[in-house]
Design a protein around this motif. Structure first.
Motif, PDB file in Angstrom:
ATOM      1  N   UNK A   3     -12.096  41.937 -15.442  1.00 49.85           N
ATOM      2  CA  UNK A   3     -10.922  41.917 -14.934  1.00 49.85           C
ATOM      3  C   UNK A   3     -11.013  42.134 -13.547  1.00 49.85           C
ATOM      4  N   UNK A   4      -9.890  42.297 -12.685  1.00 49.01           N
ATOM      5  CA  UNK A   4     -10.075  42.845 -11.489  1.00 49.01           C
ATOM      6  C   UNK A   4      -9.149  42.599 -10.577  1.00 49.01           C
ATOM      7  N   UNK A   6      -7.889  43.416  -7.295  1.00 46.46           N
ATOM      8  CA  UNK A   6      -7.662  43.272  -5.814  1.00 46.46           C
ATOM      9  C   UNK A   6      -7.147  41.506  -6.251  1.00 46.46           C
ATOM     10  N   UNK A   7      -7.881  41.065  -7.571  1.00 41.63           N
ATOM     11  CA  UNK A   7      -7.469  39.355  -7.707  1.00 41.63           C
ATOM     12  C   UNK A   7      -6.282  39.155  -8.403  1.00 41.63           C
ATOM     13  N   UNK A   8      -4.985  40.257  -9.047  1.00 44.20           N
ATOM     14  CA  UNK A   8      -4.153  40.117  -9.299  1.00 44.20           C
ATOM     15  C   UNK A   8      -3.277  40.447  -8.187  1.00 44.20           C
ATOM     16  N   UNK A   9      -3.323  41.519  -7.104  1.00 44.27           N
ATOM     17  CA  UNK A   9      -2.845  41.656  -5.921  1.00 44.27           C
ATOM     18  C   UNK A   9      -2.179  40.703  -5.212  1.00 44.27           C
ATOM     19  N   UNK A 113     -11.967  29.140  -8.201  1.00 37.70           N
ATOM     20  CA  UNK A 113     -13.079  30.532  -9.280  1.00 37.70           C
ATOM     21  C   UNK A 113     -13.229  31.239 -10.041  1.00 37.70           C
ATOM     22  N   UNK A 114     -11.723  31.520 -10.298  1.00 43.64           N
ATOM     23  CA  UNK A 114     -11.548  33.087 -11.512  1.00 43.64           C
ATOM     24  C   UNK A 114     -11.898  32.228 -12.525  1.00 43.64           C
ATOM     25  N   UNK A 122      -5.824  41.750 -13.736  1.00 42.03           N
ATOM     26  CA  UNK A 122      -5.653  43.114 -14.060  1.00 42.03           C
ATOM     27  C   UNK A 122      -4.590  42.832 -14.069  1.00 42.03           C
ATOM     28  N   UNK A 123      -3.501  43.102 -15.500  1.00 40.95           N
ATOM     29  CA  UNK A 123      -2.518  42.806 -15.863  1.00 40.95           C
ATOM     30  C   UNK A 123      -1.652  44.685 -15.738  1.00 40.95           C
ATOM     31  N   UNK A 124      -1.194  44.733 -14.578  1.00 41.05           N
ATOM     32  CA  UNK A 124      -0.890  45.905 -14.908  1.00 41.05           C
ATOM     33  C   UNK A 124       0.548  46.353 -15.729  1.00 41.05           C
TER      34      UNK A 124
END
Length: 220
Positions: A3-4, A6-9, A113-114, A122-124
């Motif tokens: 999980x990432x 940065x990817x979520x943002x 890419x994912x 990441x699920x905040x």
């Protein structure tokens, strides 16, 4: 699967851009939305036939969308000041469409890419990027829409002051720029309502999809 954060943002920002610019693009590209207002707004009462009004609008929009290089508005005369304002409008319209295309392409590329790299956002607080994009965008535009509804005339002036700073050529004299008679403020109010409605529908769909996905992850 990794999980990432940065990817979520990044995904949240891209989704918000696609929804925002896509909602704005609808009244820009859907000519029938304007045509539907010609009768109810009584635009044929200014001496032009419906066909002439549609031609004037189409030529103006073709210029604003970069489909023609010289400004024109059918049989209607126009001043240099009026043409200069539509040149400014052209810049904003083309910017919206460019951001829509770029953000949509970037969103699709990131998703590919994912999938290839087996990375997920990441699920905040248990919520995905679609939820946060929709929540932020929806809340912001509900506030803006609510304030605009209280005094649309003032909101109209503020909008032009923000996007055309230092200029007053958006204040038309119908004697020299009769096109303004066929673009009444009520039409722009309808455009604003359409954009807000589309944006909120997309936000509601994204939030609902995220809630559904969250329930699916909790199932054994």
């Amino acid at each position: 699967m990794k999980t990432s954060k940065l990817l979520s943002v990044v995904l949240s920002v891209l989704i918000a851009l696609v929804v925002l610019t896509g909602s704005i693009a609808v009244p820009l590209l859907c000519r029938s939305f304007y045509y539907a207002h010609i009768g109810p707004m009584g635009l044929e009462g200014y001496g032009l036939s419906r066909a002439e009004i549609e031609t004037a609008y189409n030529e103006m929009m073709d210029f604003c969308l970069g489909r023609r290089e010289e400004f024109s508005a059918g049989v209607l005369a126009f001043s240099q000041s009026g043409a200069d304002h539509f040149a400014d409008v052209r810049g904003l319209f083309l910017l919206d469409l460019w951001v829509l295309r770029a953000s949509l392409a970037a969103l699709l590329a990131v998703l590919v890419v994912c999938k290839v790299k087996r990375i997920r956002p990441q699920r905040f607080l248990g919520r995905g990027p679609g939820f946060w994009a929709a929540a932020g965008l929806g809340a912001s535009f509900l506030l803006v829409g609510g304030l605009a509804a209280l005094d649309f005339d003032r909101a109209f002036v503020i909008f032009h002051s923000l996007f055309f700073p230092g200029k007053d050529n958006w204040i038309f004299d119908w004697h020299t720029d009769p096109i303004i008679l066929f673009l009444p403020q009520d039409f722009f109010r309808s455009c604003a309502i359409l954009i807000l409605a589309l944006l909120l529908v997309w936000c509601a769909a994204l939030i609902a999809a995220d809630l559904w996905a969250g329930k699916g992850e909790k199932r054994p």
